[in-house]
Write an enzyme that holds these catalytic residues in place. Structure first.
Site, PDB file in Angstrom:
ATOM      1  N   LEU A  62       0.820  -1.210   0.000  1.00 15.80           N
ATOM      2  CA  LEU A  62       0.000   0.000   0.000  1.00 15.80           C
ATOM      3  C   LEU A  62       0.855   1.262   0.000  1.00 15.80           C
ATOM      4  O   LEU A  62       0.715   2.126  -0.872  1.00 15.80           O
ATOM      5  CB  LEU A  62      -0.925  -0.017   1.226  1.00 15.80           C
ATOM      6  CG  LEU A  62      -1.786   1.229   1.454  1.00 15.80           C
ATOM      7  CD1 LEU A  62      -2.792   1.404   0.323  1.00 15.80           C
ATOM      8  CD2 LEU A  62      -2.509   1.132   2.797  1.00 15.80           C
ATOM      9  N   VAL A  63       1.755   1.389   0.959  1.00 14.17           N
ATOM     10  CA  VAL A  63       2.563   2.601   1.072  1.00 14.17           C
ATOM     11  C   VAL A  63       3.698   2.601   0.059  1.00 14.17           C
ATOM     12  O   VAL A  63       3.973   3.621  -0.582  1.00 14.17           O
ATOM     13  CB  VAL A  63       3.132   2.752   2.491  1.00 14.17           C
ATOM     14  CG1 VAL A  63       3.862   4.085   2.632  1.00 14.17           C
ATOM     15  CG2 VAL A  63       2.024   2.669   3.530  1.00 14.17           C
TER      16      VAL A  63
ATOM     17  N   SER B 187       4.408   2.706  12.630  1.00 13.60           N
ATOM     18  CA  SER B 187       2.958   2.629  12.747  1.00 13.60           C
ATOM     19  C   SER B 187       2.529   3.351  14.017  1.00 13.60           C
ATOM     20  O   SER B 187       3.274   3.391  15.005  1.00 13.60           O
ATOM     21  CB  SER B 187       2.503   1.169  12.804  1.00 13.60           C
ATOM     22  OG  SER B 187       1.155   1.067  13.230  1.00 13.60           O
ATOM     23  N   SER B 188       1.342   3.899  14.002  1.00 13.38           N
ATOM     24  CA  SER B 188       0.846   4.594  15.196  1.00 13.38           C
ATOM     25  C   SER B 188       0.625   3.645  16.358  1.00 13.38           C
ATOM     26  O   SER B 188       0.492   4.086  17.507  1.00 13.38           O
ATOM     27  CB  SER B 188      -0.456   5.330  14.875  1.00 13.38           C
ATOM     28  OG  SER B 188      -1.443   4.435  14.400  1.00 13.38           O
ATOM     29  N   CYS B 189       0.612   2.326  16.106  1.00 13.57           N
ATOM     30  CA  CYS B 189       0.405   1.379  17.200  1.00 13.57           C
ATOM     31  C   CYS B 189       1.632   1.271  18.104  1.00 13.57           C
ATOM     32  O   CYS B 189       1.583   0.584  19.125  1.00 13.57           O
ATOM     33  CB  CYS B 189       0.018   0.006  16.670  1.00 13.57           C
ATOM     34  SG  CYS B 189       1.350  -0.874  15.841  1.00 13.57           S
TER      35      CYS B 189
ATOM     36  N   TYR C  26       3.682  -6.801  16.752  1.00 11.78           N
ATOM     37  CA  TYR C  26       3.968  -5.933  15.604  1.00 11.78           C
ATOM     38  C   TYR C  26       4.534  -4.603  16.080  1.00 11.78           C
ATOM     39  O   TYR C  26       5.531  -4.097  15.532  1.00 11.78           O
ATOM     40  CB  TYR C  26       2.678  -5.714  14.813  1.00 11.78           C
ATOM     41  CG  TYR C  26       2.805  -4.751  13.665  1.00 11.78           C
ATOM     42  CD1 TYR C  26       3.339  -5.164  12.448  1.00 11.78           C
ATOM     43  CD2 TYR C  26       2.377  -3.434  13.773  1.00 11.78           C
ATOM     44  CE1 TYR C  26       3.449  -4.289  11.376  1.00 11.78           C
ATOM     45  CE2 TYR C  26       2.487  -2.548  12.712  1.00 11.78           C
ATOM     46  CZ  TYR C  26       3.018  -2.979  11.514  1.00 11.78           C
ATOM     47  OH  TYR C  26       3.126  -2.099  10.461  1.00 11.78           O
TER      48      TYR C  26
ATOM     49  N   LYS D 113       8.291  -2.746  15.400  1.00 12.01           N
ATOM     50  CA  LYS D 113       8.432  -1.397  14.857  1.00 12.01           C
ATOM     51  C   LYS D 113       9.199  -0.489  15.829  1.00 12.01           C
ATOM     52  O   LYS D 113       9.999   0.353  15.406  1.00 12.01           O
ATOM     53  CB  LYS D 113       7.051  -0.808  14.557  1.00 12.01           C
ATOM     54  CG  LYS D 113       6.365  -1.436  13.366  1.00 12.01           C
ATOM     55  CD  LYS D 113       7.163  -1.201  12.094  1.00 12.01           C
ATOM     56  CE  LYS D 113       6.481  -1.747  10.857  1.00 12.01           C
ATOM     57  NZ  LYS D 113       7.274  -1.502   9.633  1.00 12.01           N
TER      58      LYS D 113
ATOM     59  N   ASN E 238      -3.541   5.492  10.539  1.00 11.94           N
ATOM     60  CA  ASN E 238      -4.180   4.407   9.785  1.00 11.94           C
ATOM     61  C   ASN E 238      -4.300   4.807   8.312  1.00 11.94           C
ATOM     62  O   ASN E 238      -4.884   5.842   7.984  1.00 11.94           O
ATOM     63  CB  ASN E 238      -5.576   4.136  10.350  1.00 11.94           C
ATOM     64  CG  ASN E 238      -5.533   3.683  11.789  1.00 11.94           C
ATOM     65  OD1 ASN E 238      -5.235   2.539  12.093  1.00 11.94           O
ATOM     66  ND2 ASN E 238      -5.798   4.606  12.707  1.00 11.94           N
TER      67      ASN E 238
ATOM     68  N   HIS F 291      -7.178  -4.236   6.934  1.00 10.67           N
ATOM     69  CA  HIS F 291      -7.466  -3.241   7.959  1.00 10.67           C
ATOM     70  C   HIS F 291      -8.913  -2.785   7.816  1.00 10.67           C
ATOM     71  O   HIS F 291      -9.649  -3.234   6.944  1.00 10.67           O
ATOM     72  CB  HIS F 291      -6.506  -2.065   7.833  1.00 10.67           C
ATOM     73  CG  HIS F 291      -5.112  -2.400   8.256  1.00 10.67           C
ATOM     74  ND1 HIS F 291      -4.014  -1.680   7.867  1.00 10.67           N
ATOM     75  CD2 HIS F 291      -4.627  -3.396   9.043  1.00 10.67           C
ATOM     76  CE1 HIS F 291      -2.918  -2.200   8.389  1.00 10.67           C
ATOM     77  NE2 HIS F 291      -3.266  -3.246   9.099  1.00 10.67           N
TER      78      HIS F 291
ATOM     79  N   TRP G 270     -17.585  -6.034  13.952  1.00 11.32           N
ATOM     80  CA  TRP G 270     -17.041  -6.344  15.273  1.00 11.32           C
ATOM     81  C   TRP G 270     -16.883  -5.070  16.104  1.00 11.32           C
ATOM     82  O   TRP G 270     -16.529  -4.009  15.598  1.00 11.32           O
ATOM     83  CB  TRP G 270     -15.672  -7.001  15.135  1.00 11.32           C
ATOM     84  CG  TRP G 270     -15.730  -8.463  14.821  1.00 11.32           C
ATOM     85  CD1 TRP G 270     -16.716  -9.125  14.166  1.00 11.32           C
ATOM     86  CD2 TRP G 270     -14.734  -9.440  15.166  1.00 11.32           C
ATOM     87  NE1 TRP G 270     -16.410 -10.467  14.066  1.00 11.32           N
ATOM     88  CE2 TRP G 270     -15.189 -10.679  14.668  1.00 11.32           C
ATOM     89  CE3 TRP G 270     -13.516  -9.387  15.828  1.00 11.32           C
ATOM     90  CZ2 TRP G 270     -14.473 -11.862  14.824  1.00 11.32           C
ATOM     91  CZ3 TRP G 270     -12.777 -10.561  15.982  1.00 11.32           C
ATOM     92  CH2 TRP G 270     -13.265 -11.782  15.494  1.00 11.32           C
TER      93      TRP G 270
END
Length: 333
Positions: A15-16, A108-110, A137, A141, A166, A180, A203
């Protein structure tokens, strides 16, 4: 970064990565080094060593990663940790060994604590516990960020870590088990429309808030960052007490229920949207502070509605290449 610079985009089919390649080509960069996973396994240390020795890239975008939503992270935690850690370790180390001028590592923001103050500033890294559902994950990172910071301090490299919010957009992953939230919603509502379903079940409660950015905007920000003037870059990569991180986002968020309603409208699903509150929500809110990026002079250009319209058109254009799925679990990451 002159137009003849040799640039390696790791993960160019994702994607990126694919968006970064599109952006570089628009700007006139043609000396791009690209390798598929079959051509170069970034988890193979010797293969990565051989690649860097042979190609000698001047600039590196490390966008390769094993990614997925909550379901994928819960199902394959060992793979998410091992593969992402291996890729970061191999590429960052070889970039140093072969004198890469600048490297941009996609995080990632996570990586930020589950209950970090909102909006989340770069300084929030390692100030609290992570969201358990994607901790492997996130830890991989975080290790990549720490590598960039450590090599900058010890070897005076110019390695920068970008923390995108995201992302969604062209060339997204619509796999029912790995996607996602936005590609999952697009596929779910599309299939429900085709089958004339009266209800779509999602969900969670629908109350978590998330920020979303089109991948083409994210790519533009990444190219902007790797091309920063030396003095601006130095303030980030040479900061003594802050990791070399720059958040990439739009500075606005919305509830998953609002996102679902907007996506259903764009797809054309007119039935009921229901929520399964027995399923996990993930982090309650995840909004990035973009004060630093804004101060450097970058702002996004693609609105959420426009981005979703583009993403749905891309999904429809490629629908014939995808197998139909009877069910799909949707959870925000």
């Amino acid at each position: 970064m002159n137009l003849n610079a040799k640039i390696y985009v790791a993960g160019h089919t994702g994607l990126v990565g694919s968006a970064i390649v599109r952006r570089l080509k628009v700007l006139g960069y043609q000396n791009l080094v690209l390798r598929t996973r079959a051509e170069l396994d970034l988890t193979d240390q010797r293969a990565v060593q051989s690649f860097f020795s042979d190609q000698q890239p001047e600039y590196v975008f490390l966008a390769a990663a094993k990614v997925g939503g909550i379901l994928a992270n819960k199902t394959f935690p060992a793979e998410f940790l091992l593969k992402n850690l291996s890729m970061a370790t191999n590429v960052i180390h070889e970039a140093h060994r072969h004198g890469v001028k600048r490297l941009l590592f996609l995080g990632s923001s996570c990586v930020y604590p589950k209950y970090a103050s909102q909006p989340i500033e770069e300084r929030a890294l390692l100030t609290g516990p992570l969201e358990p559902t994607n901790r492997p994950y996130a830890l991989a990172k975080i290790a990549g960020i720490e590598m960039c910071w450590s090599y900058n301090r010890q070897y005076q490299t110019n390695f920068l870590a970008a923390m995108p919010t995201n992302l969604y957009g062209l060339n997204d992953n619509y796999d029912p088990e790995l996607s996602h939230v936005i590609p999952a919603l697009i596929r779910k509502f599309h299939e429900a429309k085709l089958s004339s379903a009266k209800e779509v079940l999602i969900w969670g409660t629908g109350t978590p808030r998330r920020e979303f950015l089109d991948s083409d905007d994210a790519a533009d920000a990444c190219v902007f960052l790797i091309k920063l003037p030396p003095e601006a870059l130095s303030r980030i990569v040479r900061a003594p007490d802050v990791a070399p991180i720059v958040n990439i986002g739009c500075g606005e968020d919305l509830e998953i229920s609002q996102l679902a309603a907007l996506t259903a409208e764009i797809v054309g699903f007119r039935g009921k949207i229901a929520y399964d509150a027995s399923k996990p929500d993930g982090t309650p809110r995840k909004l990035l502070s973009v004060t630093l990026l804004d101060s450097l002079g970058w702002k996004p250009q693609i609105s959420l509605r426009k981005g979703l319209e583009r993403a749905y058109q891309d999904f429809c254009n490629c629908a014939g290449q995808r197998s139909e799925s009877a069910s799909l679990n949707l959870m925000p990451r």
